[in-house]
Design a protein around this motif. Structure first.
Motif, PDB file in Angstrom:
ATOM      1  N   LYS A 132    -118.112 -32.972  56.606  1.00 22.88           N
ATOM      2  CA  LYS A 132    -118.408 -33.829  55.424  1.00 22.88           C
ATOM      3  C   LYS A 132    -118.079 -32.746  53.969  1.00 22.88           C
ATOM      4  N   SER A 133    -118.523 -31.682  54.042  1.00 30.45           N
ATOM      5  CA  SER A 133    -118.173 -30.551  53.326  1.00 30.45           C
ATOM      6  C   SER A 133    -116.839 -30.395  52.939  1.00 30.45           C
ATOM      7  N   LEU A 134    -116.066 -30.353  54.064  1.00 33.40           N
ATOM      8  CA  LEU A 134    -114.563 -29.833  53.871  1.00 33.40           C
ATOM      9  C   LEU A 134    -113.862 -31.264  53.182  1.00 33.40           C
ATOM     10  N   VAL A 135    -114.239 -32.461  53.420  1.00 32.55           N
ATOM     11  CA  VAL A 135    -114.055 -33.648  52.803  1.00 32.55           C
ATOM     12  C   VAL A 135    -114.112 -33.750  51.150  1.00 32.55           C
ATOM     13  N   ALA A 136    -115.347 -33.364  50.922  1.00 29.42           N
ATOM     14  CA  ALA A 136    -115.748 -33.046  49.609  1.00 29.42           C
ATOM     15  C   ALA A 136    -114.909 -31.831  48.880  1.00 29.42           C
ATOM     16  N   LEU A 137    -114.676 -30.750  49.440  1.00 28.91           N
ATOM     17  CA  LEU A 137    -113.934 -29.734  48.940  1.00 28.91           C
ATOM     18  C   LEU A 137    -112.430 -30.252  48.542  1.00 28.91           C
TER      19      LEU A 137
ATOM     20  N   GLY B  52    -126.620 -20.110  47.164  1.00 24.54           N
ATOM     21  CA  GLY B  52    -125.972 -21.454  46.942  1.00 24.54           C
ATOM     22  C   GLY B  52    -126.077 -22.022  45.577  1.00 24.54           C
ATOM     23  N   ASN B  53    -127.129 -21.379  44.831  1.00 25.20           N
ATOM     24  CA  ASN B  53    -127.198 -21.622  43.449  1.00 25.20           C
ATOM     25  C   ASN B  53    -126.288 -20.830  42.426  1.00 25.20           C
ATOM     26  N   PHE B  54    -125.675 -19.887  43.065  1.00 21.66           N
ATOM     27  CA  PHE B  54    -124.733 -18.828  42.217  1.00 21.66           C
ATOM     28  C   PHE B  54    -123.370 -19.181  42.767  1.00 21.66           C
ATOM     29  N   SER B  55    -122.510 -18.641  41.935  1.00 22.77           N
ATOM     30  CA  SER B  55    -121.134 -18.571  42.078  1.00 22.77           C
ATOM     31  C   SER B  55    -120.757 -17.186  42.917  1.00 22.77           C
ATOM     32  N   MET B  56    -120.734 -17.513  44.141  1.00 22.54           N
ATOM     33  CA  MET B  56    -120.508 -16.210  44.782  1.00 22.54           C
ATOM     34  C   MET B  56    -118.836 -15.663  44.727  1.00 22.54           C
ATOM     35  N   ASN B  57    -118.946 -14.537  44.935  1.00 26.70           N
ATOM     36  CA  ASN B  57    -117.789 -13.842  45.010  1.00 26.70           C
ATOM     37  C   ASN B  57    -117.170 -13.725  46.290  1.00 26.70           C
TER      38      ASN B  57
ATOM     39  N   GLN C 200    -113.900 -21.410  45.012  1.00 30.26           N
ATOM     40  CA  GLN C 200    -113.160 -20.655  45.997  1.00 30.26           C
ATOM     41  C   GLN C 200    -112.777 -21.549  47.135  1.00 30.26           C
ATOM     42  N   LYS C 201    -112.128 -22.564  46.868  1.00 27.46           N
ATOM     43  CA  LYS C 201    -112.130 -23.908  47.990  1.00 27.46           C
ATOM     44  C   LYS C 201    -111.291 -23.341  49.014  1.00 27.46           C
ATOM     45  N   GLN C 202    -110.276 -22.699  48.758  1.00 28.95           N
ATOM     46  CA  GLN C 202    -109.226 -22.124  50.033  1.00 28.95           C
ATOM     47  C   GLN C 202    -109.991 -21.285  50.749  1.00 28.95           C
ATOM     48  N   GLN C 203    -110.658 -20.194  50.408  1.00 31.36           N
ATOM     49  CA  GLN C 203    -111.520 -19.419  51.202  1.00 31.36           C
ATOM     50  C   GLN C 203    -112.585 -20.085  51.911  1.00 31.36           C
ATOM     51  N   VAL C 204    -113.268 -20.922  51.390  1.00 33.36           N
ATOM     52  CA  VAL C 204    -114.346 -21.585  51.859  1.00 33.36           C
ATOM     53  C   VAL C 204    -113.828 -22.514  52.943  1.00 33.36           C
ATOM     54  N   THR C 205    -112.794 -23.241  52.597  1.00 36.59           N
ATOM     55  CA  THR C 205    -112.277 -24.128  53.761  1.00 36.59           C
ATOM     56  C   THR C 205    -111.919 -23.400  55.041  1.00 36.59           C
ATOM     57  N   THR C 206    -111.234 -22.412  54.787  1.00 38.61           N
ATOM     58  CA  THR C 206    -110.903 -21.530  56.032  1.00 38.61           C
ATOM     59  C   THR C 206    -112.127 -20.962  56.853  1.00 38.61           C
ATOM     60  N   HIS C 207    -113.206 -20.905  56.169  1.00 36.74           N
ATOM     61  CA  HIS C 207    -114.462 -20.163  57.035  1.00 36.74           C
ATOM     62  C   HIS C 207    -115.212 -21.425  57.520  1.00 36.74           C
ATOM     63  N   LEU C 208    -115.254 -22.453  56.936  1.00 32.99           N
ATOM     64  CA  LEU C 208    -115.825 -23.760  57.517  1.00 32.99           C
ATOM     65  C   LEU C 208    -115.159 -24.161  58.639  1.00 32.99           C
ATOM     66  N   LYS C 209    -113.732 -24.071  58.616  1.00 33.47           N
ATOM     67  CA  LYS C 209    -113.117 -24.409  59.903  1.00 33.47           C
ATOM     68  C   LYS C 209    -113.118 -23.654  60.910  1.00 33.47           C
TER      69      LYS C 209
END
Length: 575
Positions: free
Chosen positions: A568-573, A504-509, A542-551
């Motif tokens: 809450k994370s989805l709202v922030a993204l 979480g401290n890095f920008s993941m690919n 990577q908002k779109q990819q992360v949003t898909t995974h969180l849902k």
């Protein structure tokens, strides 16, 4: 003014109580010297009555530097300071002769200060008290004028009347005690019993001031009271005195700094200081004193702080008072406070609660380690039969790395860091390995990345988890690559949790995000899934990819807490 600062020395009281005095606005750049005399009679009562009589005599230098749209900047410095307490000559206090700057508005109020170095609040207040002699309205109205002002105690109201060529000021009442250091304990109220200040302005600022004032401070328990009667006079001298201030430029960064002479107290002086501290501790409720104010109070007793060792061991303080005391000792961060804290950590005669507090306090300091303190820390690190629980021992080891990271780097911190790496190299106990690996991570030093890499593949999942978390603390491309490799190979849920937090401290690919999501969905650990959600939420690139995974994760999430965290994370993204 505060009770704690007043108890330190009467001169602190006299410089702060007077509060706001002064004369007319300066019409041009000017330099003047004055003779200052303050006489203060203090009666302090808490169970029994104590009296003191203090005299301060000095020359005061004043220099105008620059005028602005709102007022003027002045420099102020005392020279040839002499003090007596109950007819006994007091030692010189360098702080009183330190030049400083203050800003005086066109209406006569003092609203800003500049100092050439970092000073404690108590030191600042003692100098500010000098400037507030020169705070007064510039309106020469025949009508009585009421003005709201601010001084080192708080906001107050004062009444002015012009009886040419003298301006009469009478302080009326304090509205609040907002600037007093510890107004909640034990002082609750300041009352103005009597106040009269006769100010004679001149074209520069002021020709002379004569004043008298009586203030009464009372505590919440009503048994505590302190009445101060003060008279003072400020007279302009015909010639300028020999003050450094007159040769200084407007740049405060070039001004001289305070150099405190090293003090060597005699046995009798130490005994007297120890008795004074113990006496005050009998009625002070440490839990009600602000941490910074308590640290300032402890500073005056620094040579005898070892006396607290026995009081803490015998549990003389409440749990809340202990918490505040340890925080203040950490903030004080003197050699003596460090020694006291280490002494508590070393001995299992103290409760583990207090030993943990001592550890935390020691880790908060920023001053460079000394040779003696370092040696004791290295001994603690090397002890085979540590006095205390495994949790205490592990916490001690991990704190050493935090000490290295937080404190000024010098040869002693490097010795401690080397001792950590050497200890890890020879350690076979997995529990101690885990603590040492975490300690190296706490140093936040990238040079330990290669060392930590060796522990990402050991048998103990505890050690591997700490190695992953430490790589996340250290950062850097090499650490990221190591964590990415662990993500693909690791099967332990415990390690996964640490891995997610670290990544979480890095920008993941994209591949790392997919893998974190996959492992999280298949994890039976609520905490591991929470760590994954937090790590993914940080990947805003990577908002779109992360949003898909969180849902997708929310569909199978059984924990209400994690479901809410993902939502809450989805709202922030989405912002």
């Amino acid at each position: 003014m505060s009770f704690l600062s007043a108890s330190r020395t009467v001169v602190g009281c006299c410089l702060l109580i007077v509060g706001s005095f002064g004369a007319s606005a300066a019409s041009q750049q000017c330099k003047q010297s004055y003779s200052l005399e303050i006489k203060t009679h203090t009666q302090f009562s808490f169970g029994q009555s104590n009296r003191s009589y203090h005299i301060l005599r000095a020359n005061m230098a004043l220099k105008q530097f620059a005028a602005s749209d709102t007022g003027s900047w002045f420099g102020l410095q005392l020279t040839e300071v002499e003090q007596k307490l109950d007819n006994q000559i007091l030692q010189q206090e360098p702080i009183l002769s330190l030049p400083f700057k203050f800003h005086r508005t066109h209406s006569g109020q003092i609203d800003q200060f500049q100092f050439s170095q970092n000073l404690t609040k108590e030191q600042q207040d003692r100098l500010k008290g000098l400037a507030f002699y020169l705070q007064f309205t510039d309106k020469k109205s025949q009508q009585q004028l009421s003005v709201q002002e601010v001084d080192t105690i708080g906001e107050l109201t004062a009444e002015y009347s012009w009886q040419a060529p003298v301006l009469i000021k009478r302080k009326q009442a304090y509205i609040n005690l907002a600037n007093a250091s510890t107004v909640s304990q034990p002082i609750e109220k300041f009352e103005v019993i009597k106040s009269k200040h006769q100010i004679t302005p001149d074209d520069c600022l002021v020709e002379r001031i004569l004043g008298s004032e009586t203030l009464l401070a009372t505590g919440k328990n009503k048994q505590l009271s302190m009445q101060t009667q003060q008279t003072y006079r400020l007279f302009k001298l015909e010639k300028l005195t020999n003050a450094d201030l007159f040769f200084l430029t407007a740049d405060i960064n070039t001004w001289p700094k305070l150099v405190e002479p090293e003090k060597h107290l005699t046995t009798d002086e130490l005994a007297k200081l120890r008795k004074q501290m113990l006496s005050q501790l009998e009625y002070l409720d440490l839990s009600q004193i602000d941490t910074a104010d308590l640290a300032n109070w402890l500073l005056q007793f620094d040579p005898v702080l070892d006396s607290l060792h026995q009081l803490i061991m015998e549990q003389k303080f409440s749990d809340a008072a202990n918490m505040r005391l340890f925080n203040a000792l950490g903030l004080l961060d003197s050699v003596n406070s460090q020694a006291l804290l280490i002494g508590i950590i070393e001995m299992d005669l103290f409760s583990e609660n207090n030993r943990f507090r001592a550890l935390r306090a020691l880790s908060q300091g920023q001053k460079a380690l000394t040779a003696d303190i370092t040696e004791r820390l290295v001994v603690l690190l090397g002890e085979q039969d540590f006095a205390g629980s495994e949790a205490m021992h592990g916490a001690t080891i991990m704190t050493l790395g935090a000490l290295v990271a937080r404190r000024q780097n010098n040869e002693h911190s490097q010795i401690l860091e080397t001792a950590l790496t050497n200890k890890l190299a020879g350690e076979t106990n997995s529990r101690k390995q885990a603590a040492l690996v975490a300690s190296l991570g706490n140093t936040a030093n990238e040079k330990h990345t290669d060392t930590l890499a060796k522990y990402t593949q050991v048998q103990s999942d505890h050690v591997r988890a700490n190695a992953a978390f430490s790589l996340g603390q250290i950062g850097g491309e090499k650490a990221h690559n190591l964590l990415s490799g662990m993500l693909q190979a690791e099967s332990s849920d415990r390690v996964h949790k640490a891995l997610f937090s670290a990544l979480g401290n890095f920008s993941m690919n994209s591949a790392e995000i997919d893998k974190v999501s996959e492992l999280a969905v298949n994890s039976s650990s609520e905490q591991t899934r929470a760590a994954a959600i937090k790590a993914l939420a940080k990947q805003t690139q990577q908002k779109q990819q992360v949003t898909t995974h969180l849902k997708q994760m929310m569909k199978s999430e059984k924990s209400r807490k994690n479901f809410a965290l993902a939502a809450k994370s989805l709202v922030a993204l989405d912002k």
